[in-house]
Scaffold this motif. Structure first.
Motif, PDB file in Angstrom:
ATOM      1  N   MET A  53     -44.444  16.634   1.053  1.00  0.00           N
ATOM      2  CA  MET A  53     -43.297  16.614   0.165  1.00  0.00           C
ATOM      3  C   MET A  53     -42.075  16.452   1.051  1.00  0.00           C
ATOM      4  SD  MET A  53     -42.470  19.117  -2.937  1.00  0.00           S
ATOM      5  CE  MET A  53     -42.393  18.162  -4.406  1.00  0.00           C
ATOM      6  N   GLY A  54     -41.670  15.217   1.239  1.00  0.00           N
ATOM      7  CA  GLY A  54     -40.562  14.937   2.147  1.00  0.00           C
ATOM      8  C   GLY A  54     -40.990  15.190   3.580  1.00  0.00           C
ATOM      9  N   ALA A  55     -40.233  16.017   4.283  1.00  0.00           N
ATOM     10  CA  ALA A  55     -40.540  16.313   5.673  1.00  0.00           C
ATOM     11  C   ALA A  55     -41.568  17.428   5.814  1.00  0.00           C
ATOM     12  CB  ALA A  55     -39.265  16.712   6.403  1.00  0.00           C
ATOM     13  N   HIS A  56     -41.920  18.085   4.714  1.00  0.00           N
ATOM     14  CA  HIS A  56     -42.839  19.219   4.760  1.00  0.00           C
ATOM     15  C   HIS A  56     -44.256  18.751   4.422  1.00  0.00           C
ATOM     16  CE1 HIS A  56     -39.305  21.744   4.948  1.00  0.00           C
ATOM     17  NE2 HIS A  56     -38.819  21.093   3.908  1.00  0.00           N
ATOM     18  N   SER A  57     -45.219  19.249   5.177  1.00  0.00           N
ATOM     19  CA  SER A  57     -46.605  18.905   4.897  1.00  0.00           C
ATOM     20  C   SER A  57     -47.426  20.181   4.815  1.00  0.00           C
ATOM     21  CB  SER A  57     -47.166  17.978   5.972  1.00  0.00           C
ATOM     22  OG  SER A  57     -47.166  18.624   7.224  1.00  0.00           O
ATOM     23  N   GLY A  58     -48.550  20.080   4.129  1.00  0.00           N
ATOM     24  CA  GLY A  58     -49.427  21.238   3.983  1.00  0.00           C
ATOM     25  C   GLY A  58     -50.741  20.815   3.354  1.00  0.00           C
ATOM     26  N   TYR A  59     -51.526  21.796   2.969  1.00  0.00           N
ATOM     27  CA  TYR A  59     -52.824  21.548   2.361  1.00  0.00           C
ATOM     28  C   TYR A  59     -52.928  22.253   1.028  1.00  0.00           C
ATOM     29  CZ  TYR A  59     -54.863  19.467   6.540  1.00  0.00           C
ATOM     30  OH  TYR A  59     -55.161  18.636   7.575  1.00  0.00           O
ATOM     31  N   ARG A  60     -53.618  21.608   0.084  1.00  0.00           N
ATOM     32  CA  ARG A  60     -53.999  22.305  -1.138  1.00  0.00           C
ATOM     33  C   ARG A  60     -55.178  23.210  -0.815  1.00  0.00           C
ATOM     34  NH1 ARG A  60     -53.969  17.726  -5.895  1.00  0.00           N
ATOM     35  NH2 ARG A  60     -51.715  17.517  -6.006  1.00  0.00           N
TER      36      ARG A  60
END
Length: 95
Positions: free
Chosen positions: A66-73
């Motif tokens: 999401m934009g500059a932020h990344s992660g995992y479900r």
């Protein structure tokens, strides 16, 4: 493990609706650590029905940005529960 914590929510999709009408199978998102026997007991206890079989599938979480932020479900587990003849689970389906 408490039976109310095993079943998280029903999965309402087009494919799940077809399975419900055609084969009397219901689809649920369940706890990752629950086994088939625990899922069977939870469905029978919560909905007062007789379960014939349980099939489970494990799903790995996807990487999302999401934009500059990344992660995992989160990882999750799906259970497909087949009920006996004449058995039915009454669920409120959102339109």
């Amino acid at each position: 493990m408490d039976i109310r914590n095993i079943i998280k929510k029903p999965i309402v999709t087009e494919k799940a609706s077809i399975m419900k009408e055609k084969d009397n199978k219901y689809t649920f998102m369940v706890d990752k650590d629950a086994n088939k026997y625990q899922i069977k007991l939870a469905v029978e206890g919560l909905f007062n029905v007789k379960v014939q079989s349980v099939h489970t599938s494990n799903y790995a979480g996807k990487a999302k940005r999401m934009g500059a932020h990344s992660g995992y479900r989160s990882d999750w587990k799906k259970a497909i529960v087949k009920l006996g003849k004449g058995q039915e689970i009454q669920m409120v389906e959102e339109a």
